[in-house]
Design an enzyme around this catalytic site. Structure first.
Site, mmCIF file in Angstrom:
data_model
loop_
_atom_site.group_PDB
_atom_site.id
_atom_site.type_symbol
_atom_site.label_atom_id
_atom_site.label_comp_id
_atom_site.label_asym_id
_atom_site.label_seq_id
_atom_site.Cartn_x
_atom_site.Cartn_y
_atom_site.Cartn_z
ATOM 1 N N CYS A 3 55.858 49.890 -52.248
ATOM 2 C CA CYS A 3 54.488 49.314 -52.551
ATOM 3 C C CYS A 3 54.781 48.887 -54.084
ATOM 4 O O CYS A 3 55.765 48.636 -54.765
ATOM 5 C CB CYS A 3 53.393 50.067 -52.453
ATOM 6 S SG CYS A 3 53.253 51.776 -53.453
ATOM 7 N N ARG A 9 50.087 53.733 -51.553
ATOM 8 C CA ARG A 9 50.428 53.303 -50.294
ATOM 9 C C ARG A 9 51.770 53.860 -49.990
ATOM 10 O O ARG A 9 51.825 54.663 -49.088
ATOM 11 C CB ARG A 9 50.483 51.913 -50.202
ATOM 12 C CG ARG A 9 48.872 51.191 -50.168
ATOM 13 C CD ARG A 9 49.278 49.700 -50.190
ATOM 14 N NE ARG A 9 49.611 49.329 -51.334
ATOM 15 C CZ ARG A 9 49.870 48.013 -51.796
ATOM 16 N NH1 ARG A 9 49.764 47.110 -50.777
ATOM 17 N NH2 ARG A 9 50.385 47.871 -53.158
ATOM 18 N N ASP A 117 46.023 46.863 -50.744
ATOM 19 C CA ASP A 117 46.174 47.841 -51.725
ATOM 20 C C ASP A 117 44.660 48.536 -52.079
ATOM 21 O O ASP A 117 43.812 47.899 -52.476
ATOM 22 C CB ASP A 117 46.484 47.088 -53.093
ATOM 23 C CG ASP A 117 46.738 47.951 -54.192
ATOM 24 O OD1 ASP A 117 46.423 49.048 -54.385
ATOM 25 O OD2 ASP A 117 47.388 47.592 -55.184
HETATM 26 P P1 4NP Z 1 50.205 51.048 -54.855
HETATM 27 O O1 4NP Z 1 48.749 50.820 -55.567
HETATM 28 O O2 4NP Z 1 50.914 49.816 -54.985
HETATM 29 O O3 4NP Z 1 49.664 51.174 -53.372
HETATM 30 O O4 4NP Z 1 50.563 52.267 -55.581
HETATM 31 C C1 4NP Z 1 48.767 50.343 -57.018
HETATM 32 C C2 4NP Z 1 48.673 51.377 -57.978
HETATM 33 C C3 4NP Z 1 48.716 51.081 -59.411
HETATM 34 C C4 4NP Z 1 48.841 49.785 -59.522
HETATM 35 C C5 4NP Z 1 48.841 48.830 -58.585
HETATM 36 C C6 4NP Z 1 48.815 49.041 -57.423
HETATM 37 N N1 4NP Z 1 48.745 49.468 -61.099
HETATM 38 O O5 4NP Z 1 48.738 48.124 -61.367
HETATM 39 O O6 4NP Z 1 48.847 50.503 -61.794
#
Ligand code: 4NP
Length: 144
Positions: A3, A9, A117
């Site tokens: 991800c 995720r 997300d």
């Molecule tokens: P993930 O969600 O891609 O599902 O882990 C996110 C977690 C953090 C960030 C973006 C998406 N971030 O920009 O820090």
């Protein structure tokens, strides 16, 4: 399992798939296309949802996806279309590109559906993500 941040995720996807396979036969890992959370635990909301479903994902730490991962893994499941573009851009050849799959293609073939997300949403988003990933991982295991 890939991800963006590797804290919401893909750690759930890793934990869910690991619980369904024989670890002596299948190696499962996760990573993010971004490096902001390297070395960190998964998001506490992912930890809590996993726990609610009987999974402990607190052994996981954030990692960044690397071009070397194409050589290690047979399949690279990405959570959304943006991850797909980022990972495909790092592939050296067609054989590496063919390893990359949108994970929800497993349950909605050809429909290009993203795992939303949940980072900026409420707790319900995490349960929704859990359910989607659980169904997709069930399909993956049935084909392995
Ligand atoms: P993930 O969600 O891609 O599902 O882990 C996110 C977690 C953090 C960030 C973006 C998406 N971030 O920009 O820090």
């Amino acid at each position: 399992m890939v991800c963006l941040g590797n804290i919401c995720r893909s750690p759930l996807a890793e934990g869910i798939l690991k619980a369904k396979i024989d670890p002596d036969k299948v190696q499962v890992d996760s990573a993010g296309t971004g490096g902001w959370h390297i070395g960190e635990l998964p998001d506490s909301r992912s930890i809590d949802i996993a726990k609610k479903h009987g999974l402990d994902i607190t052994d996981q730490r954030g990692k960044k996806f690397s071009a070397y991962d194409f050589e290690t893994y047979d399949y690279i499941f990405v959570m959304d279309n943006s991850n797909y573009r980022d990972v495909i851009r790092m592939a050296k050849n067609d054989s590496e590109k063919q390893k990359v799959r949108l994970i929800l293609d497993e349950i909605f073939p050809g429909e290009n559906v993203d795992v939303p997300d949940p980072y900026y949403g409420g707790d319900h988003g995490f349960e929704n993500v859990y359910q989607m990933l659980d169904q997709a991982c069930e399909k993956i295991v049935s084909r392995l």
